[in-house]
Design an enzyme around this catalytic site. Sequence first.
Site, PDB file in Angstrom:
ATOM      1  N   ALA A 162      75.698 -64.109   0.003  1.00 26.43           N
ATOM      2  CA  ALA A 162      75.413 -64.154   1.446  1.00 26.43           C
ATOM      3  C   ALA A 162      73.905 -64.089   1.682  1.00 26.43           C
ATOM      4  CB  ALA A 162      76.126 -63.013   2.157  1.00 26.43           C
ATOM      5  N   ASP A 206      80.245 -61.813  -2.564  1.00 25.45           N
ATOM      6  CA  ASP A 206      79.385 -60.836  -1.904  1.00 25.45           C
ATOM      7  C   ASP A 206      80.196 -59.568  -1.676  1.00 25.45           C
ATOM      8  OD1 ASP A 206      76.495 -61.028  -0.529  1.00 25.45           O
ATOM      9  OD2 ASP A 206      77.736 -59.607   0.584  1.00 25.45           O
ATOM     10  N   ASP A 263      70.766 -63.251  -7.487  1.00 24.61           N
ATOM     11  CA  ASP A 263      69.739 -63.003  -6.477  1.00 24.61           C
ATOM     12  C   ASP A 263      70.052 -61.636  -5.873  1.00 24.61           C
ATOM     13  OD1 ASP A 263      67.467 -63.767  -4.911  1.00 24.61           O
ATOM     14  OD2 ASP A 263      68.824 -64.109  -3.237  1.00 24.61           O
ATOM     15  N   CYS A 276      63.146 -61.005  -4.036  1.00 27.48           N
ATOM     16  CA  CYS A 276      62.023 -61.285  -3.136  1.00 27.48           C
ATOM     17  C   CYS A 276      61.114 -60.066  -3.085  1.00 27.48           C
ATOM     18  CB  CYS A 276      62.523 -61.662  -1.747  1.00 27.48           C
ATOM     19  SG  CYS A 276      63.639 -60.462  -0.987  1.00 27.48           S
TER      20      CYS A 276
END
Length: 645
Positions: free
Chosen positions: A50, A77, A131, A184
């Site tokens: 997601a 997710d 991720d 990130c």
Amino acid sequence: PSRLISMEAVVSTQSTGERGSVARQEAVSMIPPLCLDVRPHHTVLDMCAAPGSKTLQLLEALHAEGPDPSGLVIANDGDNKRCYMLVTQTKRFNSLAFMITNEDATRYPNLKVLNAEGKRVGMRYDRILCDVPCTGDGTLRKNYAIWKKWYQGQAIGIHKLQRRILLRAMDMLAEGGRIVYSTCSLNPLENEATVLSCLRNRRDFQLLPTDHLLPELKRRPGLTTWKVFHAAGGGKWFDSFEEVEEWQKKTLAPTLFPVEAAEHNLERCMRVYPHLQNTGGFFICVIERKPKETVEGEDTAVKEAEEIEAEESETGEEESNTETDKGEKEEEVENGEGEKEENEKEKNEKKENEKEDVEKEEGENEEEKKETKKETIHTNTNLLVEKQNWRNYHGYREDPFLFLSDISDCCDPIKEWYAPTDTFPFTNLFARSSDNTKQRKLSVACDRIRHIIQQNERKIKVINCGLKLFAYCKPAFSKCPYRLLQTGIHYTAQFLGSHLYTVTRPDMEATLGAEGVLKETLQADLYEKIKDLPTMVIAFHLPAEGLIPEFWICVYATPRSVKAYVSEDEKNHFRLLLGLEPLLTEREKRKLAAMEKYRAKKLEEAEEGSDAVPDPETEPDVKESVEPDSEESVEPDAEDRTNGD
């Protein structure tokens, strides 16, 4: 070109986004799926999918060579609500080889599939995207809330979660497969420390070079040394775990420190800094499971090792038997207790044999149960939640996945009205209810998705999969109980034997009008085919012509007229393909009305300000200039998109 500069066309450009032709995403966020190198035959898992932007890239790569790939993509997710956001984001792609699950990534279940011999084996993935959740300090430029929420302990706390997710991905990866780990964040505790600790535990994995990937991308190599900061006690930096005091070891784990960093080539990782090319901060690395050097060599080596072990076990058993025999004889001579020990051994052997017989019977019963399950109608465990532990079942209760057959009652009207070919996959058709009266929509999935759901019905929670083809409708709306859906018409059209009509460009333009078109105004050959049709949904097909690709639309036919039965955004998308002016949707009409109202108000205020004479004693002599085209805008009320489906 004139339509591109009109206000209506500018507002209607969002139709391409709603249709799925354009997806908006930050540039650095697109790097991990590109490094994964997905091919159409790969089995791909996105562990933390997601909201779904990277999942769309994976689906695009999977379908690069055609609409029917042999591989599949599973998007997972752990947040139940974000899974439904993922459904909204990915349903625009309309893929049969796609499934969404709602499981904890650190404990993702071992799915079972049938091999060529019909045995249940563990499912392995060729590509896995991790991720993972992170502190997000690489997005400080656009996410101002992080400035207030960020603190040093976040990275230490989330490091454990990231490490567990990556280790679970390593367990499920096939030989020669790839994992792309990305965050990130720019903190080495979330990046290099996590990767290094997992590589040290799993020696059959290695980091791959990334210099040749995206050669024009400006990046920096991964770090090989870093320090760990502990804020308690006034704050202190540590170079190694040996420097940490005992009372601080509860917080600082050994996996946070750079141990054996030079042996695992951490410089092969990729760091993207914001100042390099005006982007966000990102960390990416590619991990590969080492393949066997040579199959023959491995096989011979394994055989030799097995033979050596077998010989050692045989010699060990012989030696142990001779030693026990000697010992028993000596005990018989000395103490006369050999008979008692033999009796005890016989009793123990009988007990072990009885246990083995019971286990064999239980295994046979389980196999019989599995065979009976295959013969009966498939039901998903989401319907049988009461039999499971409710604490382990999170989120909303999902409807079951009931796979139908070509003799199902739902298939009879489809065969009668649309005459599908013999190749239509009726066995892959499923509904989300076991009650025939409540099967409102019929969807289709690929063979592999069907096998996964049927073989793992008690293991995994499936949110969505497949492609919607038909929907139930009332007799007053259509004579056919199940109508065609625009979401799956591009797939259904290849099987339809009736009610699929190839039309010309003028007829398609007329059908895509605001109010539809009368049948008599269509071309004579098309009019002869559809003039006697009852009220129902049919399909129009426009072949490719020049730069215009071929496409299909669902059309609502009445005794007198036909009208495109698609959403407003989809209609504008097709009109733009044909070079027509897009129609304003209801949402856009309200937005334009609000803009015009705001513009008139500003003009009124400007006129009143120019007519008024300022008093020099009470007001300063300052002239205000108000531009009629202000950048401010008024957001209209949110409204759900009205879809014909």
